[in-house]
Design a protein around this motif. Structure first.
Motif, PDB file in Angstrom:
ATOM      1  N   GLU A  42       0.827  -1.211   0.000  1.00 36.67           N
ATOM      2  CA  GLU A  42       0.000   0.000   0.000  1.00 36.67           C
ATOM      3  C   GLU A  42       0.856   1.253   0.000  1.00 36.67           C
ATOM      4  O   GLU A  42       0.487   2.262  -0.602  1.00 36.67           O
ATOM      5  CB  GLU A  42      -0.917   0.009   1.217  1.00 36.67           C
ATOM      6  N   GLY A  48      -6.333   2.129  -1.058  1.00 38.44           N
ATOM      7  CA  GLY A  48      -7.733   2.375  -1.386  1.00 38.44           C
ATOM      8  C   GLY A  48      -7.992   2.409  -2.874  1.00 38.44           C
ATOM      9  O   GLY A  48      -7.129   2.128  -3.704  1.00 38.44           O
ATOM     10  N   GLU A  49      -9.237   2.761  -3.192  1.00 42.00           N
ATOM     11  CA  GLU A  49      -9.652   2.809  -4.598  1.00 42.00           C
ATOM     12  C   GLU A  49      -8.930   3.920  -5.362  1.00 42.00           C
ATOM     13  O   GLU A  49      -8.663   3.793  -6.547  1.00 42.00           O
ATOM     14  CB  GLU A  49     -11.155   3.027  -4.689  1.00 42.00           C
ATOM     15  N   ASN A  50      -8.625   5.015  -4.684  1.00 40.97           N
ATOM     16  CA  ASN A  50      -7.970   6.152  -5.334  1.00 40.97           C
ATOM     17  C   ASN A  50      -6.462   6.014  -5.389  1.00 40.97           C
ATOM     18  O   ASN A  50      -5.778   6.889  -5.914  1.00 40.97           O
ATOM     19  CB  ASN A  50      -8.326   7.452  -4.612  1.00 40.97           C
ATOM     20  N   LYS A  51      -5.918   4.938  -4.807  1.00 44.07           N
ATOM     21  CA  LYS A  51      -4.471   4.691  -4.771  1.00 44.07           C
ATOM     22  C   LYS A  51      -3.732   5.891  -4.185  1.00 44.07           C
ATOM     23  O   LYS A  51      -2.751   6.376  -4.735  1.00 44.07           O
ATOM     24  CB  LYS A  51      -3.929   4.357  -6.168  1.00 44.07           C
TER      25      LYS A  51
END
Length: 159
Positions: A42, A48-51
């Motif tokens: 990560e 998350g979805e937005n990286k």
């Protein structure tokens, strides 16, 4: 509107504005003290979805396994450097101090520190798990659903 109602309305508006301002200032002040948890994957690829990736200077916690053969100790001080990984890329952790007794290569750890480079963390605390069954809840959640295979890594080639 009569003057009495007008005074009450102004007092209510002033109280709401004051409370809202106080809450806003508290949240702004606490923003610097929030330590978000990341895994090495990560941290490098985004969360998350937005990286979303953390910014340099951000305080964070990171958890993973210490890469065997990556622990480097300075002979003249308490400085220690080691690599941490989960199922993907490796992250370098630098720490000055005495490591926990349970710290060893291949061991799961959680480090708290500051991001100084995109893949380097200057840790101020290192925690080692206390038995083979224990895993921090954040690490367990991050590793859920991932097929566990023996990691393939090459210490001579940084990534």
């Amino acid at each position: 509107m009569n003057p009495r109602r007008k005074k009450r309305l102004l007092a209510v508006i002033a109280i709401i504005f004051g409370v809202g301002s106080a809450i806003g200032l508290m949240l702004y002040a606490l923003q610097e003290n929030i330590n978000l948890f990341y895994t090495p994957t990560e941290l490098i690829d985004g969360k998350g979805e937005n990286k979303e990736k953390p910014f340099i200077g951000q305080k964070l916690r990171i958890g993973g396994m210490v890469v065997p053969g990556s622990v480097v100790r300075d002979e003249s001080s308490l400085d220690v450097s080691f690599k941490l990984m989960d199922t993907g890329p490796m992250v370098t952790i630098r720490y000055e101090g005495i490591l926990p007794d349970l710290f060893r290569e291949g061991q799961g750890i959680v480090a708290q520190g500051t991001l100084v480079e995109p893949d380097v963390i200057e840790a101020f605390e290192v925690l080692a798990k206390h038995d083979e069954e224990y895993m921090p809840p954040e690490v367990a959640e991050a590793l859920k659903g991932i097929k566990h295979e023996k990691p393939k890594y090459n210490l001579n080639n940084e990534n």
